[in-house]
Enzyme design. Structure first.
Site, mmCIF file in Angstrom:
data_model
loop_
_atom_site.group_PDB
_atom_site.id
_atom_site.type_symbol
_atom_site.label_atom_id
_atom_site.label_comp_id
_atom_site.label_asym_id
_atom_site.label_seq_id
_atom_site.Cartn_x
_atom_site.Cartn_y
_atom_site.Cartn_z
ATOM 1 N N HIS A 116 -80.000 9.472 15.217
ATOM 2 C CA HIS A 116 -80.947 9.626 13.723
ATOM 3 C C HIS A 116 -81.984 8.907 13.941
ATOM 4 C CE1 HIS A 116 -79.350 10.495 9.127
ATOM 5 N NE2 HIS A 116 -80.784 9.081 9.499
ATOM 6 N N GLU A 117 -82.510 8.185 13.655
ATOM 7 C CA GLU A 117 -84.035 7.606 13.288
ATOM 8 C C GLU A 117 -84.574 7.882 14.368
ATOM 9 O OE1 GLU A 117 -83.054 5.770 10.751
ATOM 10 O OE2 GLU A 117 -81.472 5.696 10.039
ATOM 11 N N CYS B 281 -78.006 9.329 4.702
ATOM 12 C CA CYS B 281 -79.551 9.216 5.538
ATOM 13 C C CYS B 281 -79.790 8.261 3.891
ATOM 14 C CB CYS B 281 -80.635 10.348 5.419
ATOM 15 S SG CYS B 281 -81.922 9.726 5.646
ATOM 16 N N HIS C 276 -85.570 11.566 12.537
ATOM 17 C CA HIS C 276 -86.890 10.410 11.636
ATOM 18 C C HIS C 276 -88.497 10.163 12.935
ATOM 19 C CE1 HIS C 276 -84.600 10.315 8.211
ATOM 20 N NE2 HIS C 276 -83.657 9.465 8.486
#
Length: 183
Positions: free
Chosen positions: A152-153, A109, A156
């Protein structure tokens, strides 16, 4: 232009905040931020630009990583000869497979400076809805590496870091019902 100095690091409160929906149509500031996010990801993959501006290569960026707690992501990743390049407002996973996958090399990341070993279980296939910079509603089906990047994004945007998914007792234990994916 976004540079590595704009990327907040692990421990910053924005990374643990659930981001707010973007009111559509997006305002000028949000459009500019998302445009700069996708430009950053593309530039980070260009060796000359990355060297000139001291950018770490990345395949995705979420707004909380630049201390903007709004639901915006930028992804620019190639997989099996197909380019997945998206800048999205309010991306949402609307369906997913039961099967899991994980990156055999582990995940990294831009907000985490040191490598954190361990497998991150993700859905093998997902469907994502979102709104483009041009205001178009899109619905995309993803599998393999692009599906992992999107998850993953989107994590966030919900204040979740990739390492939150790693098995704390045995980080390198292969997740159950999961297929390894290589980049």
């Amino acid at each position: 232009m976004i540079t590595m100095e704009n990327i907040v690091r692990d421990g910053h409160p924005a990374l643990r905040t659930v981001a707010e929906e973007v009111q559509l149509p997006a305002n000028e500031t949000e459009i500019k931020q998302l445009t700069e996010m996708i430009e950053f990801v593309k530039n980070s993959q260009n060796p000359e630009m990355a060297q000139e501006y001291n950018l770490r290569p990345g395949v995705g960026l979420a707004a909380p990583q630049i201390n903007v707690t709004k639901r915006m992501i930028a992804v620019h990743v190639e997989s099996n000869g197909t380019l997945y390049s998206y800048a999205l407002f309010n991306p949402k996973i609307v369906s997913h497979s039961v099967e899991r996958s994980y990156l055999s090399s582990g995940e990294g990341c831009l907000s985490v400076d040191e490598p954190i070993p361990g497998y991150v279980p993700r859905y093998a296939r997902i469907r994502v809805k979102g709104t483009t910079l041009e205001g178009e509603q899109i619905n995309i089906r993803l599998r393999g590496y692009p599906a992992i990047v999107f998850q993953h994004e989107i994590d966030h945007l919900n204040g979740i870091m990739f390492y939150d998914h790693i098995n704390k007792e045995n980080p390198l234990k292969e997740p159950e019902n999961a297929t390894p994916v290589s980049v």
